[in-house]
Design an enzyme around this catalytic site. Structure first.
Site, mmCIF file in Angstrom:
data_model
loop_
_atom_site.group_PDB
_atom_site.id
_atom_site.type_symbol
_atom_site.label_atom_id
_atom_site.label_comp_id
_atom_site.label_asym_id
_atom_site.label_seq_id
_atom_site.Cartn_x
_atom_site.Cartn_y
_atom_site.Cartn_z
ATOM 1 N N CYS A 148 50.713 37.338 38.136
ATOM 2 C CA CYS A 148 50.377 38.247 39.237
ATOM 3 C C CYS A 148 51.590 38.458 40.134
ATOM 4 O O CYS A 148 52.330 37.518 40.434
ATOM 5 C CB CYS A 148 49.221 37.670 40.045
ATOM 6 S SG CYS A 148 48.678 38.741 41.395
ATOM 7 N N CYS A 201 50.469 35.305 47.253
ATOM 8 C CA CYS A 201 49.493 34.441 47.913
ATOM 9 C C CYS A 201 49.992 32.990 47.847
ATOM 10 O O CYS A 201 50.160 32.441 46.753
ATOM 11 C CB CYS A 201 48.137 34.570 47.242
ATOM 12 S SG CYS A 201 47.532 36.289 47.138
ATOM 13 N N CYS A 233 48.271 30.263 45.542
ATOM 14 C CA CYS A 233 47.844 30.591 44.184
ATOM 15 C C CYS A 233 48.889 30.258 43.126
ATOM 16 O O CYS A 233 50.031 30.733 43.175
ATOM 17 C CB CYS A 233 47.477 32.072 44.111
ATOM 18 S SG CYS A 233 46.756 32.528 42.511
ATOM 19 N N CYS A 271 30.917 35.314 36.704
ATOM 20 C CA CYS A 271 32.020 35.971 37.409
ATOM 21 C C CYS A 271 33.268 35.960 36.536
ATOM 22 O O CYS A 271 33.573 34.954 35.889
ATOM 23 C CB CYS A 271 32.312 35.253 38.723
ATOM 24 S SG CYS A 271 30.847 34.965 39.743
ATOM 25 N N CYS A 308 29.761 39.548 38.193
ATOM 26 C CA CYS A 308 30.719 39.753 39.282
ATOM 27 C C CYS A 308 32.126 39.786 38.693
ATOM 28 O O CYS A 308 32.397 39.131 37.677
ATOM 29 C CB CYS A 308 30.588 38.612 40.290
ATOM 30 S SG CYS A 308 31.777 38.641 41.657
ATOM 31 N N CYS A 358 31.228 40.427 47.844
ATOM 32 C CA CYS A 358 31.416 38.981 47.929
ATOM 33 C C CYS A 358 32.777 38.763 48.583
ATOM 34 O O CYS A 358 33.811 39.052 47.984
ATOM 35 C CB CYS A 358 31.373 38.367 46.529
ATOM 36 S SG CYS A 358 31.760 36.605 46.474
ATOM 37 N N ARG A 397 28.499 30.616 49.512
ATOM 38 C CA ARG A 397 28.878 29.958 48.256
ATOM 39 C C ARG A 397 29.853 28.810 48.529
ATOM 40 O O ARG A 397 30.974 29.034 48.989
ATOM 41 C CB ARG A 397 29.512 30.963 47.289
ATOM 42 C CG ARG A 397 28.574 32.110 46.961
ATOM 43 C CD ARG A 397 29.101 33.043 45.875
ATOM 44 N NE ARG A 397 28.160 34.145 45.708
ATOM 45 C CZ ARG A 397 27.061 34.084 44.969
ATOM 46 N NH1 ARG A 397 26.793 32.974 44.303
ATOM 47 N NH2 ARG A 397 26.232 35.107 44.894
#
Length: 375
Positions: free
Chosen positions: A79, A83, A86, A123, A156, A216, A288
């Site tokens: 990616c 972030c 991550c 998900c 999801c 979400c 969650r």
């Protein structure tokens, strides 16, 4: 004992695009909370706060039900985002190896296994900034959505930023919810991510909501934020035109090679306080309990459920972090007298599955009152 209902036959249906034009009645949810009000709730003595949150939870939802969700990484690493937490960012040197988008068959097999073990939402996450230039990959994901939905599960995805047209296509394929976390407050956000703005995240959430997909969106605790940032995150989602269908609360799992690898774990009391505050402010939202749960003893998890958490991720792993296995989670729930929430049982999800006209008629018939709904 923890019981699962018998599998239902797959029913062919026509997709409808319900939008946020048919909101949860305002008598239940508030969209005018001030940050000061939420801060005062957050600062309440913890036992009083948990009691209040438990009372709100029982007033608006069935507190004996916990949704089991399974998350699968369908495209790992590589990616371009930065972030700080991550391991899938290409900017950091971590043990996570980049891989291509998975074929459909192994994903469907994983969904089938999740369903057999009691999960009612499946998900799928892909480590991308957005879907630009990924037409074939997006078409494959749309087919994954169709097939998982055809199994009778909620489905999801989290695929990075979306355009309104991409959100529409996901809705037509049968997508139940889209995850796009805000992560933290607007003020602290630039300390964590610089490659994507807070408003860009909100734009994707708007596109998802306008397509009639459940939102979400939650955050991560332990990024280095302060209590006012946790309050700021809750305030941000409470101010949305429609409260998110679900609000994930993650505890940072520091990963070697990322800028936050040496962050201290967030305290358990802060986690419970955040869950309880979110439950008071977001009474009809599913909260969650997500990353980091596997490190918590059962008694601490039970307190989170008492404070208003009513969904967990279970199975073999999350995206890149460990997860508690199905058998352990079902045994835990059985000990505490908790049952599983079925697919499309929650009212916020169920109402998105109906034609907008039906929803309007329902709201008028009931005079705007809250309606419990099982499908």
């Amino acid at each position: 004992m923890f019981r699962l209902s018998a599998p239902k036959r797959t029913i062919l249906f026509r997709r409808y695009l319900a939008t946020h034009a048919v909101p949860i009645p305002s008598s239940i949810t508030r969209h005018d909370w001030t940050r000061q009000e939420i801060q005062e709730i957050f600062d309440t003595p913890l036992m009083d706060l948990v009691f209040r949150a438990a009372s709100v939870h029982r007033k608006h939802q069935d507190a004996s039900k916990i949704q089991l969700c399974t998350l699968m990484n369908i495209k790992t690493g590589g990616c371009t985002e930065d972030c700080s937490y991550c391991s899938q960012s290409s900017r950091y040197s971590t043990a996570t190896q980049a891989s291509r988008l998975l074929d459909i068959d192994p994903v469907i097999e994983a969904a089938r296994k999740a369903k057999e073990n009691g999960s009612t939402r499946f998900c799928m996450g892909a480590a991308w900034r957005d879907l630009a230039g990924r037409k074939r990959g997006f078409e494959r994901i749309l087919q994954m959505v169709r097939e998982v939905r055809g199994m009778g599960m909620e489905v999801c995805t989290t695929l990075g930023m979306l355009s309104p047209d991409q959100a529409r296509q996901l809705k037509e394929a049968g997508l139940t919810a889209y995850n796009h976390n805000l992560d933290t407050s607007r003020e602290f956000y630039p300390q964590v991510i610089t490659s994507r703005s807070y408003d860009e995240r909100l734009n994707t959430i708007d596109a998802v909501r306008d397509a009639g997909i459940s939102v979400c969106s939650g955050g991560i605790l332990g990024l280095g934020e302060k209590d006012e940032d946790r309050v700021g995150l809750i305030w941000e989602v409470s101010s949305m035109p429609e409260h998110p269908e679900s609000f994930p609360v993650n505890a940072l799992v520091p990963i070697a090679g990322t800028p936050l690898e040496k962050n201290e774990p967030v305290s358990y009391h802060t986690l419970v306080r955040t869950i309880a505050t979110a439950r008071v402010v977001l009474p009809t939202t599913i909260i969650r309990l997500a990353a980091g749960r596997n490190t918590m003893p059962e008694s601490e998890q039970a307190m989170c459920f008492m404070a208003g958490a009513n969904a967990i991720f279970t199975g073999e792993q999350m995206l890149t972090t460990p997860c508690s296995p199905w058998d352990e989670d079902k045994a835990m729930m059985d000990r505490w007298g908790l049952g599983g929430l079925q697919s499309f049982e929650h009212v916020n999800v169920a109402r998105k599955e109906q034609p907008a006209a039906t929803l309007l008629n329902e709201h008028r018939t009931k005079g705007g009152a809250s309606v419990s709904m099982n499908v």
